[in-house]
Design a protein around this motif. Structure first.
Motif, mmCIF file in Angstrom:
data_model
loop_
_atom_site.group_PDB
_atom_site.id
_atom_site.type_symbol
_atom_site.label_atom_id
_atom_site.label_comp_id
_atom_site.label_asym_id
_atom_site.label_seq_id
_atom_site.Cartn_x
_atom_site.Cartn_y
_atom_site.Cartn_z
ATOM 1 N N ALA A 79 72.259 50.317 91.508
ATOM 2 C CA ALA A 79 72.464 49.946 92.902
ATOM 3 C C ALA A 79 73.935 50.015 93.258
ATOM 4 C CB ALA A 79 71.924 48.541 93.171
ATOM 5 N N VAL A 80 74.189 50.508 94.462
ATOM 6 C CA VAL A 80 75.535 50.515 95.029
ATOM 7 C C VAL A 80 75.419 49.833 96.370
ATOM 8 C CG1 VAL A 80 77.434 51.907 95.901
ATOM 9 C CG2 VAL A 80 76.192 52.646 93.860
ATOM 10 N N GLY A 81 76.208 48.794 96.589
ATOM 11 C CA GLY A 81 76.076 48.024 97.821
ATOM 12 C C GLY A 81 77.285 48.167 98.710
ATOM 13 N N ALA A 85 83.234 46.013 105.047
ATOM 14 C CA ALA A 85 84.299 46.941 105.422
ATOM 15 C C ALA A 85 83.743 48.338 105.658
ATOM 16 C CB ALA A 85 85.351 46.978 104.327
ATOM 17 N N ALA A 86 84.265 49.000 106.675
ATOM 18 C CA ALA A 86 83.794 50.344 106.996
ATOM 19 C C ALA A 86 84.116 51.289 105.849
ATOM 20 C CB ALA A 86 84.453 50.821 108.287
ATOM 21 N N ARG A 87 83.242 52.270 105.643
ATOM 22 C CA ARG A 87 83.417 53.286 104.623
ATOM 23 C C ARG A 87 83.617 52.678 103.247
ATOM 24 N NH1 ARG A 87 81.262 56.241 108.250
ATOM 25 N NH2 ARG A 87 82.616 57.149 109.821
ATOM 26 N N SER A 88 82.814 51.684 102.896
ATOM 27 C CA SER A 88 83.021 50.976 101.634
ATOM 28 C C SER A 88 82.279 51.586 100.451
ATOM 29 C CB SER A 88 82.639 49.500 101.782
ATOM 30 O OG SER A 88 81.285 49.380 102.159
ATOM 31 N N ILE A 89 81.422 52.571 100.684
ATOM 32 C CA ILE A 89 80.846 53.317 99.564
ATOM 33 C C ILE A 89 81.646 54.612 99.461
ATOM 34 C CG2 ILE A 89 78.811 54.450 98.612
ATOM 35 C CD1 ILE A 89 77.055 52.536 100.078
ATOM 36 N N HIS A 90 82.408 54.722 98.394
ATOM 37 C CA HIS A 90 83.352 55.823 98.280
ATOM 38 C C HIS A 90 82.756 56.995 97.517
ATOM 39 C CE1 HIS A 90 86.408 53.296 100.037
ATOM 40 N NE2 HIS A 90 86.171 52.355 99.135
ATOM 41 N N GLU A 109 59.417 56.592 84.053
ATOM 42 C CA GLU A 109 59.192 57.962 84.503
ATOM 43 C C GLU A 109 60.213 58.379 85.553
ATOM 44 O OE1 GLU A 109 55.245 58.266 85.978
ATOM 45 O OE2 GLU A 109 54.275 57.866 84.056
ATOM 46 N N HIS A 110 60.824 57.411 86.203
ATOM 47 C CA HIS A 110 61.772 57.700 87.279
ATOM 48 C C HIS A 110 63.099 56.997 87.048
ATOM 49 C CE1 HIS A 110 57.799 58.330 89.173
ATOM 50 N NE2 HIS A 110 58.413 59.238 89.901
ATOM 51 N N LYS A 111 64.134 57.564 87.636
ATOM 52 C CA LYS A 111 65.417 56.881 87.766
ATOM 53 C C LYS A 111 65.591 56.579 89.253
ATOM 54 C CE LYS A 111 68.888 57.940 85.104
ATOM 55 N NZ LYS A 111 69.993 58.641 84.406
ATOM 56 N N VAL A 112 66.032 55.386 89.567
ATOM 57 C CA VAL A 112 66.125 54.941 90.956
ATOM 58 C C VAL A 112 67.570 54.567 91.277
ATOM 59 C CG1 VAL A 112 65.230 53.360 92.697
ATOM 60 C CG2 VAL A 112 63.788 53.999 90.752
ATOM 61 N N TYR A 113 68.051 55.067 92.400
ATOM 62 C CA TYR A 113 69.389 54.744 92.875
ATOM 63 C C TYR A 113 69.265 54.124 94.263
ATOM 64 C CZ TYR A 113 70.712 57.811 89.065
ATOM 65 O OH TYR A 113 70.847 58.384 87.813
ATOM 66 N N CYS A 114 69.646 52.864 94.376
ATOM 67 C CA CYS A 114 69.594 52.154 95.653
ATOM 68 C C CYS A 114 70.996 52.136 96.268
ATOM 69 C CB CYS A 114 69.100 50.726 95.461
ATOM 70 S SG CYS A 114 67.413 50.593 94.826
ATOM 71 N N LEU A 115 71.109 52.668 97.457
ATOM 72 C CA LEU A 115 72.380 52.665 98.185
ATOM 73 C C LEU A 115 72.224 51.750 99.389
ATOM 74 C CD1 LEU A 115 72.440 55.326 96.457
ATOM 75 C CD2 LEU A 115 73.882 56.290 98.237
ATOM 76 N N PHE A 116 72.700 50.523 99.247
ATOM 77 C CA PHE A 116 72.570 49.537 100.307
ATOM 78 C C PHE A 116 73.691 49.713 101.337
ATOM 79 C CE2 PHE A 116 70.688 47.180 96.599
ATOM 80 C CZ PHE A 116 69.386 47.299 97.027
ATOM 81 N N SER A 117 73.350 49.480 102.606
ATOM 82 C CA SER A 117 74.301 49.690 103.710
ATOM 83 C C SER A 117 74.872 51.096 103.624
ATOM 84 C CB SER A 117 75.421 48.646 103.673
ATOM 85 O OG SER A 117 74.902 47.352 103.765
ATOM 86 N N GLY A 139 61.918 63.413 88.984
ATOM 87 C CA GLY A 139 61.795 62.011 88.613
ATOM 88 C C GLY A 139 62.899 61.111 89.115
ATOM 89 N N VAL A 140 63.696 61.582 90.060
ATOM 90 C CA VAL A 140 64.784 60.759 90.606
ATOM 91 C C VAL A 140 64.413 60.309 92.014
ATOM 92 C CG1 VAL A 140 67.183 60.749 91.382
ATOM 93 C CG2 VAL A 140 66.593 61.788 89.202
ATOM 94 N N LEU A 141 64.649 59.031 92.310
ATOM 95 C CA LEU A 141 64.367 58.468 93.620
ATOM 96 C C LEU A 141 65.628 57.822 94.176
ATOM 97 C CD1 LEU A 141 62.569 57.432 95.952
ATOM 98 C CD2 LEU A 141 61.885 55.526 94.470
ATOM 99 N N PHE A 142 66.044 58.275 95.341
ATOM 100 C CA PHE A 142 67.159 57.663 96.054
ATOM 101 C C PHE A 142 66.594 56.814 97.188
ATOM 102 C CE2 PHE A 142 69.037 61.438 94.176
ATOM 103 C CZ PHE A 142 70.254 60.963 93.684
ATOM 104 N N ILE A 143 67.043 55.558 97.269
ATOM 105 C CA ILE A 143 66.620 54.664 98.345
ATOM 106 C C ILE A 143 67.865 54.221 99.100
ATOM 107 C CG2 ILE A 143 65.402 52.547 98.953
ATOM 108 C CD1 ILE A 143 63.970 52.692 96.261
ATOM 109 N N LEU A 144 67.950 54.589 100.361
ATOM 110 C CA LEU A 144 69.087 54.243 101.193
ATOM 111 C C LEU A 144 68.648 53.239 102.245
ATOM 112 C CD1 LEU A 144 69.500 57.268 100.112
ATOM 113 C CD2 LEU A 144 71.125 57.513 101.995
ATOM 114 N N THR A 145 69.423 52.185 102.439
ATOM 115 C CA THR A 145 69.133 51.236 103.514
ATOM 116 C C THR A 145 70.260 51.294 104.540
ATOM 117 O OG1 THR A 145 70.282 49.287 102.614
ATOM 118 C CG2 THR A 145 68.042 49.722 101.812
ATOM 119 N N CYS A 146 69.899 51.154 105.805
ATOM 120 C CA CYS A 146 70.899 51.171 106.873
ATOM 121 C C CYS A 146 70.278 50.575 108.130
ATOM 122 C CB CYS A 146 71.390 52.588 107.136
ATOM 123 S SG CYS A 146 70.085 53.765 107.531
#
Length: 289
Positions: A79-81, A85-90, A109-117, A139-146
Motif C-alpha cells: 500500500a502507498v498512501g 499534501a498535494a502530489r504526495s505520491i512521488h 495467486e495475485h499481487k495487490v498494490y493499493c494506491l490510496f488518495s 496476476g497483478v491487481l492495482f487498486i486506486l482510491t480517489c
C-alpha cells in the motif's frame, strides 16, 4: 463476495462479485467517491479477496491469506498512501511498485498494490504507473482510491475499471428500517399471511433496506429471547415484547437463525423477489403459523 463492513453500493457489489466469481478480476480498479463512502474499506476487502485461498466465497476471513491481510502482514499486498499534501505520491514510489510487479507473488495467486488518495500522484508518477498498466503482468491487481477519477490522467482511467461509491444512508433510512422491522415482527404472528407480505414488499427493490431490516430483526429477536428467559431487553421495543409473549424460546432462536441465513443469501446476490417471498414463508413456518 463477502463485503463485511462495507454498506450500500449494491450495484458496485454486484459488478465486483460477478467479476471475482467468473475469474475476470480487472488488473486495475479505481474506487472514486466522497469522504465516508468506504473507499479504503472496499479496497481492503478486494485486496483480501485477491489473496484469499478459500474454495468458496471470498474473502473468507479465516484462511491464512485473509488473516495475514487483516493483520497488514501479507507479503503480496503493498500500500502507498497519499497524504494531505498535494502530489504526495512521488514517482520513485511508483517506480518501485512497477519493478516489484514483475516479480512472482510470494504466496497468493495475485499481487495487490493499493494506491490510496491516488489523485495526489504527480503527473510524472502517473505516467510511470501507466507503463505497467499498458502491459500488466499476470496476476497483478492495482487498486486506486480517489475522490474523483477525473483527477487522474485520461490514459490511466481508460486502462482501469472505475467504480463510483456513495456514502451509506443516514438517520432517516435507519428510522425507516427500524419501523419496518417492528411492523414485520408484529405481522409474523398475524392470523393471515397477507399482512406480512405487504410489510415486506418494500424490501424487494431495495437491497440496502433489506439488509438494514434484517439487522434490526436480529436485534428484536435477540431481545425477545432475553425477555422470554425473564431478562430485560436492551432496546425495550414493544414489538419484541409481543413476540416474546407469543412464541417459545426455541421458535425465537429459529427466527433469529433464519435472519442470519437470509442475510447470507442476500450477500450472495439471490433474486430479491424470490428471497423476500421465501423469507415470509420461512418466518411464518418458524413461528408455527
Amino acid at each position: 463476495m463477502i463485503f463485511e463492513g462495507f454498506d450500500g453500493n449494491d450495484k458496485v457489489k454486484d459488478r465486483l462479485s460477478r467479476a471475482f466469481a467468473q475469474g475476470r478480476i480487472p488488473h486495475a480498479i479505481i474506487l472514486e467517491g466522497p469522504p465516508g463512502s468506504g473507499k479504503r474499506t472496499l479496497a481492503g476487502i478486494l485486496a483480501k479477496a485477491a489473496v484469499c485461498t478459500a474454495a468458496g466465497e471470498r474473502p473468507c476471513g479465516v484462511c491464512a491469506g485473509c488473516i495475514k491481510a487483516k493483520a497488514g502482514s501479507h507479503p503480496d499486498i503493498a500500500a502507498v498512501g497519499g497524504g494531505a499534501a498535494a502530489r504526495s505520491i512521488h514517482v520513485e514510489a511508483i517506480r518501485r511498485i512497477r519493478s516489484d510487479a514483475y516479480i512472482r507473488p510470494n504466496e497468493a495467486e495475485h499481487k495487490v498494490y493499493c494506491l490510496f488518495s491516488a489523485e495526489t500522484m504527480s503527473e510524472q508518477a502517473q505516467n510511470a504507473l501507466l507503463k505497467v498498466l499498458e502491459e500488466p503482468p499476470a496476476g497483478v491487481l492495482f487498486i486506486l482510491t480517489c475522490v474523483s477519477a477525473s483527477a487522474l490522467l485520461a490514459t490511466i482511467r481508460s486502462r482501469a475499471s472505475i467504480f463510483t461509491l456513495e456514502p451509506p444512508r443516514g438517520e432517516a433510512a435507519d428510522q425507516k428500517a427500524a419501523a419496518l422491522a417492528a411492523e414485520i415482527v408484529r405481522n409474523i404472528t398475524a392470523p393471515g399471511e397477507m399482512e406480512l407480505l405487504i410489510s415486506t414488499a418494500p424490501l424487494v427493490r431495495d437491497k440496502d433496506l433489506f439488509r438494514s431490516v434484517l439487522n434490526r430483526l436480529s436485534l428484536l429477536m435477540r431481545d425477545a429471547c432475553v425477555l422470554r428467559a425473564g431478562g430485560t431487553a436492551a432496546a425495550g421495543e414493544p414489538a419484541a415484547d409481543g413476540l416474546a409473549a407469543a412464541l417459545t424460546r426455541d421458535r425465537l432462536l429459529s427466527l433469529n437463525g433464519l435472519c442470519a441465513e437470509t442475510r447470507r443469501r442476500l450477500e450472495q446476490n439471490a433474486n430479491s423477489a424470490l428471497l423476500v417471498t421465501a423469507f415470509c414463508a420461512d418466518l411464518r413456518a418458524a413461528a408455527g403459523r
